[in-house]
Design a protein around this motif. Sequence first.
Motif, PDB file in Angstrom:
ATOM      1  N   MET A 141       1.221  -0.625   0.209  1.00  0.00           N
ATOM      2  CA  MET A 141      -0.268  -0.420  -0.364  1.00  0.00           C
ATOM      3  C   MET A 141       0.411   1.121  -0.200  1.00  0.00           C
ATOM      4  N   PHE A 142       0.296   2.614  -0.547  1.00  0.00           N
ATOM      5  CA  PHE A 142       1.443   3.470  -0.992  1.00  0.00           C
ATOM      6  C   PHE A 142       0.155   4.229  -1.333  1.00  0.00           C
ATOM      7  N   ARG A 143       1.109   5.810  -1.386  1.00  0.00           N
ATOM      8  CA  ARG A 143       0.900   6.803  -1.847  1.00  0.00           C
ATOM      9  C   ARG A 143       1.965   7.494  -3.218  1.00  0.00           C
ATOM     10  N   LEU A 144       1.651   8.279  -3.552  1.00  0.00           N
ATOM     11  CA  LEU A 144       2.588   8.793  -5.048  1.00  0.00           C
ATOM     12  C   LEU A 144       2.740  10.219  -4.342  1.00  0.00           C
ATOM     13  N   PRO A 145       4.198  10.187  -4.197  1.00  0.00           N
ATOM     14  CA  PRO A 145       4.722  11.623  -4.162  1.00  0.00           C
ATOM     15  C   PRO A 145       4.579  12.879  -4.249  1.00  0.00           C
ATOM     16  N   GLU A 146       4.292  14.139  -3.359  1.00  0.00           N
ATOM     17  CA  GLU A 146       3.340  14.911  -3.394  1.00  0.00           C
ATOM     18  C   GLU A 146       3.942  16.017  -4.427  1.00  0.00           C
ATOM     19  N   VAL A 148       4.511  15.014  -7.648  1.00  0.00           N
ATOM     20  CA  VAL A 148       2.885  14.587  -8.435  1.00  0.00           C
ATOM     21  C   VAL A 148       2.524  14.879  -8.582  1.00  0.00           C
ATOM     22  N   THR A 149       1.710  14.564  -7.663  1.00  0.00           N
ATOM     23  CA  THR A 149      -0.006  15.312  -6.938  1.00  0.00           C
ATOM     24  C   THR A 149       0.438  14.906  -5.905  1.00  0.00           C
ATOM     25  N   ARG A 150      -0.742  16.162  -5.661  1.00  0.00           N
ATOM     26  CA  ARG A 150      -0.636  16.898  -4.099  1.00  0.00           C
ATOM     27  C   ARG A 150      -1.742  16.463  -3.581  1.00  0.00           C
ATOM     28  N   VAL A 151      -2.235  15.667  -3.969  1.00  0.00           N
ATOM     29  CA  VAL A 151      -2.977  14.625  -2.989  1.00  0.00           C
ATOM     30  C   VAL A 151      -3.839  13.786  -3.761  1.00  0.00           C
ATOM     31  N   SER A 152      -2.854  12.955  -3.631  1.00  0.00           N
ATOM     32  CA  SER A 152      -2.107  11.283  -3.800  1.00  0.00           C
ATOM     33  C   SER A 152      -3.745   9.899  -3.532  1.00  0.00           C
ATOM     34  N   GLY A 153      -4.619   9.456  -3.991  1.00  0.00           N
ATOM     35  CA  GLY A 153      -5.082   8.357  -3.949  1.00  0.00           C
ATOM     36  C   GLY A 153      -4.011   7.178  -3.152  1.00  0.00           C
ATOM     37  N   ILE A 154      -5.225   6.387  -2.162  1.00  0.00           N
ATOM     38  CA  ILE A 154      -4.098   4.766  -1.602  1.00  0.00           C
ATOM     39  C   ILE A 154      -4.135   4.053  -2.521  1.00  0.00           C
ATOM     40  N   TYR A 155      -2.811   3.211  -2.962  1.00  0.00           N
ATOM     41  CA  TYR A 155      -2.309   2.482  -3.843  1.00  0.00           C
ATOM     42  C   TYR A 155      -2.377   1.633  -3.403  1.00  0.00           C
ATOM     43  N   MET A 156      -2.759   0.051  -4.004  1.00  0.00           N
ATOM     44  CA  MET A 156      -3.281  -0.968  -2.787  1.00  0.00           C
ATOM     45  C   MET A 156      -2.777  -2.397  -4.206  1.00  0.00           C
ATOM     46  N   GLN A 157      -1.804  -3.688  -3.234  1.00  0.00           N
ATOM     47  CA  GLN A 157      -2.399  -4.547  -3.922  1.00  0.00           C
ATOM     48  C   GLN A 157      -2.924  -4.999  -3.970  1.00  0.00           C
ATOM     49  N   GLU A 158      -3.205  -6.457  -4.974  1.00  0.00           N
ATOM     50  CA  GLU A 158      -4.522  -7.147  -4.765  1.00  0.00           C
ATOM     51  C   GLU A 158      -4.537  -8.261  -3.203  1.00  0.00           C
ATOM     52  N   THR A 159      -3.650  -7.705  -3.322  1.00  0.00           N
ATOM     53  CA  THR A 159      -3.107  -8.804  -1.661  1.00  0.00           C
ATOM     54  C   THR A 159      -4.320  -7.840  -0.341  1.00  0.00           C
ATOM     55  N   VAL A 160      -3.856  -6.679  -1.001  1.00  0.00           N
ATOM     56  CA  VAL A 160      -4.781  -6.172   0.516  1.00  0.00           C
ATOM     57  C   VAL A 160      -6.176  -5.836   0.413  1.00  0.00           C
ATOM     58  N   VAL A 161      -6.809  -5.995  -0.784  1.00  0.00           N
ATOM     59  CA  VAL A 161      -8.330  -6.442  -1.331  1.00  0.00           C
ATOM     60  C   VAL A 161      -9.089  -7.486  -0.777  1.00  0.00           C
ATOM     61  N   HIS A 162      -7.993  -8.514  -1.015  1.00  0.00           N
ATOM     62  CA  HIS A 162      -7.521 -10.092  -1.187  1.00  0.00           C
ATOM     63  C   HIS A 162      -8.628 -10.151   0.568  1.00  0.00           C
ATOM     64  N   ARG A 163      -7.336  -9.844   1.742  1.00  0.00           N
ATOM     65  CA  ARG A 163      -7.603  -9.794   2.271  1.00  0.00           C
ATOM     66  C   ARG A 163      -8.789  -9.162   3.433  1.00  0.00           C
ATOM     67  N   ILE A 164      -8.962  -7.545   2.969  1.00  0.00           N
ATOM     68  CA  ILE A 164      -9.920  -6.627   3.378  1.00  0.00           C
ATOM     69  C   ILE A 164     -11.726  -7.652   3.127  1.00  0.00           C
ATOM     70  N   ALA A 165     -11.757  -8.569   1.816  1.00  0.00           N
ATOM     71  CA  ALA A 165     -12.773  -9.756   1.426  1.00  0.00           C
ATOM     72  C   ALA A 165     -12.486 -10.850   2.178  1.00  0.00           C
ATOM     73  N   GLU A 166     -11.870 -11.047   2.891  1.00  0.00           N
ATOM     74  CA  GLU A 166     -11.607 -12.647   3.055  1.00  0.00           C
ATOM     75  C   GLU A 166     -11.876 -11.473   4.834  1.00  0.00           C
ATOM     76  N   LEU A 167     -11.991 -11.249   5.275  1.00  0.00           N
ATOM     77  CA  LEU A 167     -12.106 -10.887   6.757  1.00  0.00           C
ATOM     78  C   LEU A 167     -13.726 -10.244   7.274  1.00  0.00           C
ATOM     79  N   GLY A 168     -14.448 -10.208   5.949  1.00  0.00           N
ATOM     80  CA  GLY A 168     -15.939 -10.127   6.038  1.00  0.00           C
ATOM     81  C   GLY A 168     -16.373  -8.957   6.512  1.00  0.00           C
ATOM     82  N   LEU A 169     -15.212  -7.887   5.810  1.00  0.00           N
ATOM     83  CA  LEU A 169     -15.917  -6.261   6.216  1.00  0.00           C
ATOM     84  C   LEU A 169     -16.880  -5.885   5.539  1.00  0.00           C
ATOM     85  N   GLU A 170     -17.201  -4.849   5.472  1.00  0.00           N
ATOM     86  CA  GLU A 170     -18.542  -4.152   4.541  1.00  0.00           C
ATOM     87  C   GLU A 170     -18.340  -2.705   4.327  1.00  0.00           C
ATOM     88  N   GLY A 171     -19.383  -2.565   2.792  1.00  0.00           N
ATOM     89  CA  GLY A 171     -19.194  -1.842   2.606  1.00  0.00           C
ATOM     90  C   GLY A 171     -18.263  -0.675   1.877  1.00  0.00           C
TER      91      GLY A 171
END
Length: 212
Positions: A141-146, A148-171
């Motif tokens: 998980m990372f941001r782009l440098p300031e 490059v873009t003043r307000v960077s989104g939060i970039y995440m690899q598939e493994t993080v998305v996978h884990r959030i889904a696996e834990l049963g979190l919502e919304g």
Amino acid sequence: MKIYLPDVLEGQEWILPRHMDDHEVLERLSGRMQPHWRPVRMDILREDEKGNPRAYSDFPWYGRHVLMMKPRAVRLLRPILEHAGEFLPLQSDEDVSLFNVTTVVDALDEDCSSIARFDDGSIMWIDKHVLRPEAIGDVAMFRLPEHVTRVSGIYMQETVVHRIAELGLEGIAFELIWSDEAVSPKDTRVEIGRPGRRSGLKSFFRRRRSTD
């Protein structure tokens, strides 16, 4: 490698600063640790403009540049995320924290990406990302440098998305914004914890099988 950005889930709870000046505070986190953090006063929007109830979310939506998290999400994700940033308290009628990503990676290939710029050449928004996998490596998980873009989104690899889904979190939803492998158009968005839809862990693994 697949890289996602958080995305709003239709009908989910939102959260907004009570005071307009605090929007600027949240936009200027910029990947820096906040040793003198002053908790921002936030209001959770549990109804839409017509008074209809919004769906519960472990991640009340504010924007792609921060993750707002309720206690269950903090408790379950802290071991996974704490290496990438810090949890900051907020003031609200419900316990909510802000996850401030402080891992910064200069991963954007500006020459190959499609970018809208301000007159001074700074980035307004990124229409199409092209990322450099060698710069990302195993960073989850990372941001782009300031610069490059003043307000960077939060970039995440598939493994993080996978884990959030696996834990049963919502919304929460995630948009696939870059991949170095072939991806079907129907697999460019993952929705987690959406009742009555192909969402959550089952949907996520369907997507994984379709691209394996």
